[in-house]
Design a protein around this motif. Structure first.
Motif, PDB file in Angstrom:
ATOM      1  N   GLU A  11      -1.460  12.989   7.397  1.00  0.00           N
ATOM      2  CA  GLU A  11      -1.730  13.757   8.616  1.00  0.00           C
ATOM      3  C   GLU A  11      -3.226  13.892   8.857  1.00  0.00           C
ATOM      4  OE1 GLU A  11       1.682  16.952   9.725  1.00  0.00           O
ATOM      5  OE2 GLU A  11       0.571  17.374   7.875  1.00  0.00           O
ATOM      6  N   ARG A  12      -3.971  14.188   7.814  1.00  0.00           N
ATOM      7  CA  ARG A  12      -5.392  14.448   7.994  1.00  0.00           C
ATOM      8  C   ARG A  12      -6.170  13.188   8.351  1.00  0.00           C
ATOM      9  NH1 ARG A  12      -8.425  18.815   7.206  1.00  0.00           N
ATOM     10  NH2 ARG A  12     -10.675  18.569   6.926  1.00  0.00           N
ATOM     11  N   TYR A  13      -5.773  12.056   7.783  1.00  0.00           N
ATOM     12  CA  TYR A  13      -6.580  10.834   7.935  1.00  0.00           C
ATOM     13  C   TYR A  13      -5.846   9.742   8.702  1.00  0.00           C
ATOM     14  CZ  TYR A  13      -9.270  13.294   4.370  1.00  0.00           C
ATOM     15  OH  TYR A  13      -9.998  14.242   3.689  1.00  0.00           O
ATOM     16  N   ARG A  14      -4.926  10.116   9.546  1.00  0.00           N
ATOM     17  CA  ARG A  14      -4.089   9.126  10.228  1.00  0.00           C
ATOM     18  C   ARG A  14      -4.880   8.172  11.121  1.00  0.00           C
ATOM     19  NH1 ARG A  14       0.145  12.260  13.618  1.00  0.00           N
ATOM     20  NH2 ARG A  14      -0.283  14.047  12.274  1.00  0.00           N
ATOM     21  N   VAL A  55      -7.705   6.781  10.338  1.00  0.00           N
ATOM     22  CA  VAL A  55      -8.477   5.831   9.527  1.00  0.00           C
ATOM     23  C   VAL A  55      -7.587   5.144   8.492  1.00  0.00           C
ATOM     24  CG1 VAL A  55     -10.460   5.527   7.984  1.00  0.00           C
ATOM     25  CG2 VAL A  55     -10.551   7.221   9.825  1.00  0.00           C
ATOM     26  N   TRP A  56      -6.814   5.931   7.762  1.00  0.00           N
ATOM     27  CA  TRP A  56      -5.973   5.378   6.691  1.00  0.00           C
ATOM     28  C   TRP A  56      -4.563   5.135   7.210  1.00  0.00           C
ATOM     29  CZ3 TRP A  56      -7.334   9.116   2.061  1.00  0.00           C
ATOM     30  CH2 TRP A  56      -8.589   8.751   1.532  1.00  0.00           C
ATOM     31  N   THR A  57      -4.138   3.888   7.160  1.00  0.00           N
ATOM     32  CA  THR A  57      -2.793   3.540   7.645  1.00  0.00           C
ATOM     33  C   THR A  57      -1.973   2.789   6.600  1.00  0.00           C
ATOM     34  OG1 THR A  57      -3.650   1.456   8.590  1.00  0.00           O
ATOM     35  CG2 THR A  57      -3.568   3.395  10.052  1.00  0.00           C
ATOM     36  N   ASP A  58      -2.544   2.525   5.421  1.00  0.00           N
ATOM     37  CA  ASP A  58      -1.881   1.726   4.391  1.00  0.00           C
ATOM     38  C   ASP A  58      -1.771   2.559   3.109  1.00  0.00           C
ATOM     39  OD1 ASP A  58      -2.152  -1.335   5.556  1.00  0.00           O
ATOM     40  OD2 ASP A  58      -3.830  -0.051   6.142  1.00  0.00           O
ATOM     41  N   TYR A  59      -0.557   2.626   2.559  1.00  0.00           N
ATOM     42  CA  TYR A  59      -0.319   3.545   1.448  1.00  0.00           C
ATOM     43  C   TYR A  59       0.497   2.913   0.326  1.00  0.00           C
ATOM     44  CZ  TYR A  59      -2.125   7.357   4.274  1.00  0.00           C
ATOM     45  OH  TYR A  59      -2.955   8.169   5.004  1.00  0.00           O
ATOM     46  N   GLU A  83       8.069  10.992   4.129  1.00  0.00           N
ATOM     47  CA  GLU A  83       7.199  12.003   4.738  1.00  0.00           C
ATOM     48  C   GLU A  83       6.011  11.367   5.454  1.00  0.00           C
ATOM     49  OE1 GLU A  83       7.598  15.474   4.985  1.00  0.00           O
ATOM     50  OE2 GLU A  83       9.614  14.764   4.493  1.00  0.00           O
ATOM     51  N   ILE A  84       5.433  10.323   4.873  1.00  0.00           N
ATOM     52  CA  ILE A  84       4.320   9.651   5.544  1.00  0.00           C
ATOM     53  C   ILE A  84       4.814   8.987   6.824  1.00  0.00           C
ATOM     54  CG2 ILE A  84       2.671   7.751   5.379  1.00  0.00           C
ATOM     55  CD1 ILE A  84       2.395   8.410   2.402  1.00  0.00           C
ATOM     56  N   ALA A  85       5.953   8.319   6.763  1.00  0.00           N
ATOM     57  CA  ALA A  85       6.489   7.643   7.950  1.00  0.00           C
ATOM     58  C   ALA A  85       6.792   8.636   9.063  1.00  0.00           C
ATOM     59  CB  ALA A  85       7.752   6.864   7.578  1.00  0.00           C
ATOM     60  N   ALA A  86       7.126   9.869   8.691  1.00  0.00           N
ATOM     61  CA  ALA A  86       7.438  10.874   9.707  1.00  0.00           C
ATOM     62  C   ALA A  86       6.211  11.265  10.523  1.00  0.00           C
ATOM     63  CB  ALA A  86       8.033  12.118   9.041  1.00  0.00           C
ATOM     64  N   VAL A  87       5.028  11.243   9.899  1.00  0.00           N
ATOM     65  CA  VAL A  87       3.810  11.632  10.620  1.00  0.00           C
ATOM     66  C   VAL A  87       2.960  10.429  11.020  1.00  0.00           C
ATOM     67  CG1 VAL A  87       3.730  13.891   9.517  1.00  0.00           C
ATOM     68  CG2 VAL A  87       2.493  11.989   8.474  1.00  0.00           C
ATOM     69  N   LEU A  88       3.259   9.271  10.459  1.00  0.00           N
ATOM     70  CA  LEU A  88       2.504   8.056  10.756  1.00  0.00           C
ATOM     71  C   LEU A  88       3.500   6.895  10.851  1.00  0.00           C
ATOM     72  CD1 LEU A  88      -0.472   7.131  11.096  1.00  0.00           C
ATOM     73  CD2 LEU A  88      -0.458   6.568   8.650  1.00  0.00           C
ATOM     74  N   GLN A 121      12.021   0.660   2.295  1.00  0.00           N
ATOM     75  CA  GLN A 121      11.617  -0.722   2.071  1.00  0.00           C
ATOM     76  C   GLN A 121      10.093  -0.844   2.112  1.00  0.00           C
ATOM     77  OE1 GLN A 121      13.863  -2.951   1.190  1.00  0.00           O
ATOM     78  NE2 GLN A 121      15.528  -1.493   1.543  1.00  0.00           N
ATOM     79  N   PRO A 122       9.518  -1.595   1.185  1.00  0.00           N
ATOM     80  CA  PRO A 122       8.071  -1.852   1.265  1.00  0.00           C
ATOM     81  C   PRO A 122       7.772  -2.868   2.353  1.00  0.00           C
ATOM     82  CG  PRO A 122       9.015  -3.086  -0.558  1.00  0.00           C
ATOM     83  CD  PRO A 122      10.142  -2.260   0.025  1.00  0.00           C
ATOM     84  N   ASP A 123       6.637  -2.731   2.996  1.00  0.00           N
ATOM     85  CA  ASP A 123       6.161  -3.787   3.889  1.00  0.00           C
ATOM     86  C   ASP A 123       5.603  -4.938   3.071  1.00  0.00           C
ATOM     87  OD1 ASP A 123       6.487  -2.510   6.591  1.00  0.00           O
ATOM     88  OD2 ASP A 123       5.245  -0.999   5.602  1.00  0.00           O
ATOM     89  N   VAL A 124       4.966  -4.583   1.962  1.00  0.00           N
ATOM     90  CA  VAL A 124       4.392  -5.575   1.047  1.00  0.00           C
ATOM     91  C   VAL A 124       4.782  -5.186  -0.377  1.00  0.00           C
ATOM     92  CG1 VAL A 124       2.266  -6.618   0.155  1.00  0.00           C
ATOM     93  CG2 VAL A 124       2.425  -5.994   2.585  1.00  0.00           C
TER      94      VAL A 124
END
Length: 412
Positions: free
Chosen positions: A131-134, A136-140, A186-191, A261-264
């Motif tokens: 949420e805070r860095y959406r 700039v940071w998009t890969d987790y 949770e990440i997918a829900a906000v990003l 599922q992972p993207d990578v």
């Protein structure tokens, strides 16, 4: 390629580097704190380190958030340092593949991974970061090397919660896998456009192994990824093993119903460590080569049908040996691409010298545990400052990374 095309769909090999980010802050008699950022002075030199990453030509940076410092108390976050880091990454154009959990949980999380609230705690932390860095940071990476975490924390009693044996291994890896699922959700829900790179250690085995049979070791290395992707069904080779150590059908049903599922798919391969013989429970490394890397890429590519990245690879050796491995590994990956395997990344990890984890168990100076894996060496001066010194492999990496980027630009 359009601006909206994910990097892993650009049809080429991307080069990355990673900064070692193990954090085991818990201390006990004979076990001192292990924080790689502190030991390598990354907290003091982070601006210089990021500038070196940009200079290297790397398109990707694996870099971890020190959870135990960012969330010093449950639900209370201190973003004062990470705010600065993220802003410089933005200025330098560095794409960070965020290691939310490399190793280690906060001091306040009683019993570490065994804590009943761990999956929700780590997911809440992951959501807060996203949420805070959406912008700039998009890969987790929700959690790095779940298998190694389970070995050190659950099987070998080396890190919290200090369990031992197969029962401990299973308890820890199932909790870790739950946390990975919940973190991705949770990440997918906000990003919604986030990219997920799931990373585990790619182990290979030679000969007979003991006390665990080789087939079990080979299946276990894939267990975390099989769990989170909902693959552990009635026909899975480890179903009986899991039941034997307390995993219920309800647990396995939960994973299937909440599959992510992972993207990578990321695999970590070290030519002087990843292949080994296991005798009396001890891993005895056997030097391997690009053939071992090929075996693992083919395995992960075929089994999961997803883009594959080598998310860690390097060796301790002379700059000439590092250059040789750089060229051997990337040639093999390009050959695999030409054969139809969707190999999208090669990451030199760690970018600079690390302190061996065994530092935790004695009172020797960090320098006595230095392992020169990197493209950049750490050299301590009389003022105790660790200077960053590029070795000859740095220039070769930059050449390879720059050429790959140029090829991608000409294609697009």
């Amino acid at each position: 390629m359009s601006a909206s095309t994910p990097w892993y769909r650009e049809g080429r090999l991307h080069y990355g580097v990673g900064i070692e980010d193990t954090f085991i802050p818990q201390e006990r008699v004979g076990h001192r704190k292990l924080d790689e950022y502190e030991l390598t002075q990354h907290y003091a030199h982070w601006r210089e380190d990021l500038a070196l990453v940009a200079e290297s030509g790397a398109e990707l940076l694996r870099w971890g958030v020190p959870w135990y410092l960012v969330e010093p108390r449950p639900g209370e976050f201190d973003w004062s340092w990470t705010d600065q880091v993220v802003e410089v990454m933005r200025e330098l154009g560095i794409r960070c593949v965020v290691d939310l959990m490399h190793y280690g949980t906060p001091l306040w999380l009683e019993n570490s991974f065994l804590n009943a609230s761990y999956p929700e705690r780590v997911a809440s932390y992951g959501r807060a970061v996203a949420e805070r860095y959406r912008d700039v940071w998009t890969d987790y990476t929700p959690l790095n090397e779940p298998h190694v975490n389970a070995e050190w924390c659950g099987q070998n009693g080396a890190w919290p919660p200090y369990l031992e044996g197969q029962d401990g291994f299973v308890k820890v890896i199932v909790q870790i896998a739950r946390g990975m699922v919940r973190t991705q959700q949770e990440i997918a829900a906000v990003l919604p456009g986030a990219t997920f790179v799931h990373v585990d250690a790619g182990f290979l085995f030679e000969g007979e192994t003991s006390p665990l049979p080789r087939w079990l070791l080979e299946e276990r290395r894939l267990l975390a990824l099989d769990l989170i992707t909902g693959r552990v069904d009635t026909g899975h080779a480890l179903r009986g093993y899991l039941h034997q150590h307390g995993v219920t059908e309800a647990d396995l049903t939960w994973f299937r119903e909440n599959a992510v599922q992972p993207d990578v798919v990321g695999l970590n391969y070290y030519p002087r460590f990843s292949t080994g013989r296991v005798v009396d429970g001890r891993h005895e490394p056997v030097r391997s080569d690009a053939a071992g890397l090929r075996t693992l890429v083919e395995l992960y590519s075929t089994r999961y049908g997803r883009p594959v990245a080598v998310t860690e690879s390097s060796l301790v050796g002379t700059p000439e040996e590092k250059v040789e491995w750089l060229r051997l590994a990337t040639d093999e990956l390009l050959a695999l691409r030409s054969e139809g395997h969707d190999v999208v990344g090669f990451t030199w990890f760690p970018f600079f010298t690390l302190v061996d984890w065994l530092y935790r168990y004695d009172q020797k100076r960090p320098d006595e545990w230095f392992m020169e894996f990197g493209l950049v060496d750490l050299v301590r001066g009389a003022d105790q400052d660790l200077a960053r010194v590029r070795n000859d492999a740095f220039a070769v990496f930059r050449e390879l990374a720059t050429d790959a980027r140029a090829i991608g630009s000409s294609v697009s």
